[in-house]
Design an enzyme around this catalytic site. Structure first.
Site, mmCIF file in Angstrom:
data_model
loop_
_atom_site.group_PDB
_atom_site.id
_atom_site.type_symbol
_atom_site.label_atom_id
_atom_site.label_comp_id
_atom_site.label_asym_id
_atom_site.label_seq_id
_atom_site.Cartn_x
_atom_site.Cartn_y
_atom_site.Cartn_z
ATOM 1 N N ARG A 49 0.840 -1.197 0.000
ATOM 2 C CA ARG A 49 0.000 0.000 0.000
ATOM 3 C C ARG A 49 0.877 1.251 0.000
ATOM 4 O O ARG A 49 1.837 1.341 0.760
ATOM 5 C CB ARG A 49 -0.925 0.007 1.209
ATOM 6 C CG ARG A 49 -1.974 -1.105 1.174
ATOM 7 C CD ARG A 49 -2.828 -1.098 2.422
ATOM 8 N NE ARG A 49 -2.043 -1.409 3.620
ATOM 9 C CZ ARG A 49 -2.558 -1.500 4.845
ATOM 10 N NH1 ARG A 49 -3.845 -1.274 5.032
ATOM 11 N NH2 ARG A 49 -1.790 -1.794 5.866
ATOM 12 N N ASP A 51 1.124 5.614 0.168
ATOM 13 C CA ASP A 51 0.449 6.734 0.815
ATOM 14 C C ASP A 51 -0.014 7.781 -0.193
ATOM 15 O O ASP A 51 0.332 7.727 -1.382
ATOM 16 C CB ASP A 51 1.390 7.402 1.819
ATOM 17 C CG ASP A 51 1.694 6.523 3.017
ATOM 18 O OD1 ASP A 51 0.844 5.680 3.364
ATOM 19 O OD2 ASP A 51 2.785 6.681 3.600
ATOM 20 N N TYR A 109 12.070 0.985 -4.509
ATOM 21 C CA TYR A 109 11.536 2.328 -4.633
ATOM 22 C C TYR A 109 12.607 3.249 -5.201
ATOM 23 O O TYR A 109 13.807 3.004 -5.056
ATOM 24 C CB TYR A 109 11.119 2.891 -3.269
ATOM 25 C CG TYR A 109 9.849 2.322 -2.699
ATOM 26 C CD1 TYR A 109 8.636 2.985 -2.858
ATOM 27 C CD2 TYR A 109 9.854 1.136 -1.969
ATOM 28 C CE1 TYR A 109 7.462 2.478 -2.319
ATOM 29 C CE2 TYR A 109 8.687 0.612 -1.431
ATOM 30 C CZ TYR A 109 7.493 1.290 -1.602
ATOM 31 O OH TYR A 109 6.337 0.779 -1.066
ATOM 32 N N ARG A 196 10.876 7.323 3.069
ATOM 33 C CA ARG A 196 10.871 8.772 3.255
ATOM 34 C C ARG A 196 11.714 9.198 4.449
ATOM 35 O O ARG A 196 12.330 10.267 4.444
ATOM 36 C CB ARG A 196 9.429 9.265 3.393
ATOM 37 C CG ARG A 196 8.629 9.148 2.098
ATOM 38 C CD ARG A 196 7.136 9.317 2.324
ATOM 39 N NE ARG A 196 6.825 10.606 2.926
ATOM 40 C CZ ARG A 196 5.616 10.940 3.383
ATOM 41 N NH1 ARG A 196 4.612 10.066 3.299
ATOM 42 N NH2 ARG A 196 5.400 12.125 3.912
#
Length: 257
Positions: A49, A51, A109, A196
């Site tokens: 999932r 954000d 990522y 992040r």
């Protein structure tokens, strides 16, 4: 029949992947489109999932359906019904023991930083903007302290629901391409906001606020309060999900810019 799909999406148009009441989500858009093609309700299970504001290029999901459709029909039919910000890249029948989330062996990522004095206009939803100069070599030196299997509690959001904080960080590569800096991150799995928060630490080092060794201190502390600012979601892309070869999924290594 169980079908796996590859999904690409612009996360700036949604509240995130997960379906939320009264909010536009990628999951709701994909399920509505697939349900239309199947002529029956469809629910999807996703690899990871994302954000609000986070983009997907190599996202993978699966669903079960009694409808008999070709791979071409699933992709073309769904894309005809999806909003412009979402697209199916591929569809493939998979064994019943395939699970988009639990069968995954790794995820990758990319975090993109626009490093120039002027703020972005055309790419404002697709890069993180840092106007102060960043030293990519210092950032890479800091990244070296984080590679391996560790307790990443210091890089975990307080809302994270993972059962434990141990993850294997396999790659953390910093590359400068003109005024863009790319952080390529690969692990067996990620904690909530982990990428992040990693980016936030590397940015602090690259800007000269901290020395490269500070990254090791943050990691060893296991204290989220010491890791500094969580980098913004713009600029973060899920680029690839890895699976065992026996499932035969397309290996599309997609990287923005």
């Amino acid at each position: 029949m169980r079908i796996a799909i590859g999904v690409e999406y612009d996360g700036s148009a949604f509240c995130g992947w997960q379906r939320q009441h009264g909010q536009p989500s990628v999951q709701a858009a994909v399920e509505a489109a697939l349900s239309r093609v199947a002529n029956e309700p469809i629910e999807v299970v996703v690899a990871g999932r994302t954000d609000t504001g986070v983009h997907g290029i190599g996202q993978v999901a699966h669903f079960d359906s009694s409808a008999l459709r070709s791979e071409y029909a699933w992709v073309r039919g769904a894309n005809a019904a999806l909003p412009a910000a979402v697209s199916l890249r591929w569809a493939l029948p998979v064994p019943d023991d395939f699970n988009a989330r639990f069968s995954a062996t790794g995820r990758a990522y990319r975090y993109l930083i626009l490093n120039r004095p002027e703020r972005p206009a055309l790419r404002r939803h697709f890069v993180s903007w840092i106007y102060t100069p960043l030293d990519a070599d210092l950032m890479q030196a800091a990244a070296g302290h984080l590679i391996g299997r560790h307790d990443f509690s210091a890089f975990r959001a307080s809302s994270c629901q993972a059962r434990h904080p141990v993850r294997e960080l396999r790659r953390l590569q910093v590359t400068r391409m003109g005024d863009l800096i790319a952080l390529d991150v690969e692990a067996n799995a990620f904690l909530h906001h982990m990428v992040r928060n990693l980016a936030g630490v590397l940015i602090a080092v690259g800007s000269g606020q901290q020395a490269p060794g500070w990254a090791a201190e943050v990691l060893e502390s296991r204290d989220r309060r010491l890791a500094g600012v969580t980098a913004p979601p713009a600029g973060l892309y899920l680029t690839h999900v890895s699976y065992p070869e026996r499932f035969g999924l397309p290996q599309l290594l997609a990287e923005p810019w």
